[in-house]
Design a protein around this motif. Structure first.
Motif, short mmCIF file in Angstrom:
data_model
loop_
_atom_site.label_atom_id
_atom_site.label_comp_id
_atom_site.label_asym_id
_atom_site.label_seq_id
_atom_site.Cartn_x
_atom_site.Cartn_y
_atom_site.Cartn_z
N ARG A 15 -35.11 37.94 -45.50
CA ARG A 15 -34.23 38.89 -46.01
C ARG A 15 -32.91 39.00 -44.80
N MET A 16 -33.24 38.84 -43.37
CA MET A 16 -32.61 38.81 -42.73
C MET A 16 -31.35 37.51 -42.75
N MET A 17 -32.18 36.12 -42.62
CA MET A 17 -31.27 35.10 -42.92
C MET A 17 -30.56 35.24 -44.21
N LEU A 18 -30.87 35.76 -45.24
CA LEU A 18 -30.11 35.86 -46.69
C LEU A 18 -28.90 36.75 -46.73
N GLN A 19 -29.21 37.84 -45.69
CA GLN A 19 -28.14 38.87 -45.77
C GLN A 19 -27.07 38.66 -44.87
N THR A 20 -26.83 37.08 -44.26
CA THR A 20 -25.83 36.91 -43.64
C THR A 20 -25.12 36.07 -44.46
N GLY B 105 -37.97 24.90 -58.66
CA GLY B 105 -37.53 24.52 -57.37
C GLY B 105 -38.98 24.68 -56.59
N PHE B 106 -38.83 23.85 -55.29
CA PHE B 106 -39.88 23.94 -54.22
C PHE B 106 -39.57 23.62 -53.12
N LEU B 107 -39.85 24.28 -51.99
CA LEU B 107 -39.41 23.95 -50.86
C LEU B 107 -40.48 24.57 -49.64
N LEU B 108 -40.60 23.74 -48.58
CA LEU B 108 -41.50 23.90 -47.50
C LEU B 108 -40.90 25.06 -46.85
N LYS B 109 -41.95 26.11 -46.29
CA LYS B 109 -41.58 27.44 -45.70
C LYS B 109 -40.87 26.92 -44.31
N ARG B 110 -40.99 25.57 -43.82
CA ARG B 110 -40.48 25.23 -42.62
C ARG B 110 -38.95 24.43 -42.92
N SER B 111 -38.77 24.51 -43.95
CA SER B 111 -37.18 24.05 -44.32
C SER B 111 -36.38 24.83 -43.42
N PRO B 112 -35.22 24.04 -43.06
CA PRO B 112 -34.10 24.59 -42.22
C PRO B 112 -33.37 25.77 -43.00
N PRO B 113 -32.95 26.85 -42.44
CA PRO B 113 -32.33 27.93 -43.37
C PRO B 113 -31.12 27.62 -44.23
N GLU B 114 -30.43 26.45 -43.88
CA GLU B 114 -29.35 25.81 -44.62
C GLU B 114 -29.75 25.44 -45.89
N VAL B 115 -30.93 24.60 -45.58
CA VAL B 115 -31.75 23.96 -46.93
C VAL B 115 -32.12 25.20 -47.95
N LEU B 116 -32.58 26.23 -47.43
CA LEU B 116 -33.17 27.18 -48.29
C LEU B 116 -31.97 28.02 -48.99
N GLU C 132 -28.95 26.88 -49.68
CA GLU C 132 -28.37 26.08 -50.45
C GLU C 132 -29.30 25.81 -51.94
N GLY C 133 -30.55 26.08 -51.72
CA GLY C 133 -31.51 25.79 -52.67
C GLY C 133 -31.54 27.01 -53.45
N ILE C 134 -31.07 28.21 -53.19
CA ILE C 134 -30.91 29.35 -53.92
C ILE C 134 -29.68 28.97 -54.69
N ARG C 135 -28.51 28.80 -54.07
CA ARG C 135 -27.64 28.37 -55.07
C ARG C 135 -27.67 27.43 -56.04
N THR C 136 -28.14 26.47 -55.69
CA THR C 136 -28.55 25.44 -56.72
C THR C 136 -29.43 25.82 -57.77
N LEU C 137 -30.44 26.80 -57.54
CA LEU C 137 -31.14 27.18 -58.76
C LEU C 137 -30.31 28.06 -59.58
N ALA C 138 -29.56 29.02 -58.83
CA ALA C 138 -28.63 30.28 -59.53
C ALA C 138 -27.65 29.27 -60.43
N ALA C 139 -27.19 28.20 -59.97
CA ALA C 139 -26.20 27.53 -60.75
C ALA C 139 -26.78 26.71 -62.00
N GLY C 140 -28.01 26.97 -62.12
CA GLY C 140 -28.74 26.21 -63.28
C GLY C 140 -29.53 24.94 -62.92
N GLU C 141 -29.54 24.28 -61.76
CA GLU C 141 -29.97 23.16 -61.66
C GLU C 141 -31.40 23.44 -61.16
N ALA C 142 -32.12 22.27 -61.16
CA ALA C 142 -33.65 22.39 -60.31
C ALA C 142 -33.55 21.69 -59.03
N LEU C 143 -34.67 21.96 -58.25
CA LEU C 143 -34.54 21.48 -56.89
C LEU C 143 -36.13 21.05 -56.59
#
Length: 228
Positions: free
Chosen positions: A18-23, A102-113, A115-126
């Motif tokens: 939550r703290m990360m996404l709210q930025t 989509g699928f990501l590791l919990k240890r993925s860097p914040p910027e990867v996560l 961007e992953g959210i944005r990718t899925l929201a745009a209709g793409e797969a991850l």
């Protein structure tokens, strides 16, 4: 604004997300869930664009929660991004079949996560290359059924070129690889992919791969194709 639902049984993990996404100015957390059942209820009530779904949760695991959240509809349902600790988690294959995009590791860097959210929201797969290879390997372990009459009717909606694109998607090729194979531009391939997904009522290219194998369009192993 992209609406995000957090589903994880660890309170500390949810707080960190939550703290990360709210930025981010284009992301907002609309709710949280501590187990799979709560995630399903929250997704129905809050209508998020993306659900960050922990794969291992009490009461209802992430796979079954994903199946319930995505349901049978294609349009208007949240995209599910699976978060897990292990890259080759045994649940990943089942989660994709259940509707995860989509699928990501919990240890993925914040910027990867993010961007992953944005990718899925745009209709793409991850899905990363390692996971994609594992998915294809899982498909290859079983013999697909012959295309059913309903499959033939759905495929009849496609043009010959769109069918070619579907078969190449089923073999795991990227847009640039498909463009090179068909001797067309990447923009043209992107257009064809969009039409294939729309006509077959598929969420994204990952589920186009699932469709191709499930309906016997691609043979396990060598990438040969069958005609319906």
């Amino acid at each position: 604004m992209i609406r995000v639902l957090l589903a994880d049984d660890e309170e500390l993990m949810r707080a960190g997300l939550r703290m990360m996404l709210q930025t981010q100015p284009d992301l907002t957390v609309v709710g949280e869930a501590a187990d799979g059942r709560e995630a399903v209820r929250a997704a129905a009530a809050l209508a998020p664009d993306v659900v960050l779904m922990d794969v291992r949760m009490p009461l209802l695991d992430g796979v079954e929660a994903t199946r319930a959240v995505t349901g049978s509809a294609v349009n208007g349902t949240p995209k599910v991004l699976i978060l897990t600790t292990f890259e080759l988690d045994e649940y990943v294959f089942s989660a994709v079949r259940a509707g995860a995009s989509g699928f990501l590791l919990k240890r993925s860097p914040p910027e990867v996560l993010i961007e992953g959210i944005r990718t899925l929201a745009a209709g793409e797969a991850l899905l990363g290359p390692t996971v994609t290879r594992r998915l294809l390997a899982e498909f290859a372990r079983s013999t697909p059924p012959s295309p059913a009459p309903e499959t033939a009717r759905r495929l009849a909606r496609l043009t010959d070129r769109e069918r070619d694109v579907l078969l190449l998607l089923g073999r795991g090729l990227s847009n640039p690889e498909i463009a090179a194979r068909l001797h067309v531009g990447e923009a043209t391939v992107k257009t064809h992919v969009g039409r294939v997904l729309g006509k077959l009522e598929l969420r994204d290219r990952v589920h186009a791969v699932v469709f191709a194998f499930d309906h016997g369009l691609v043979r396990p192993g060598g990438g040969e194709v069958r005609r319906a």
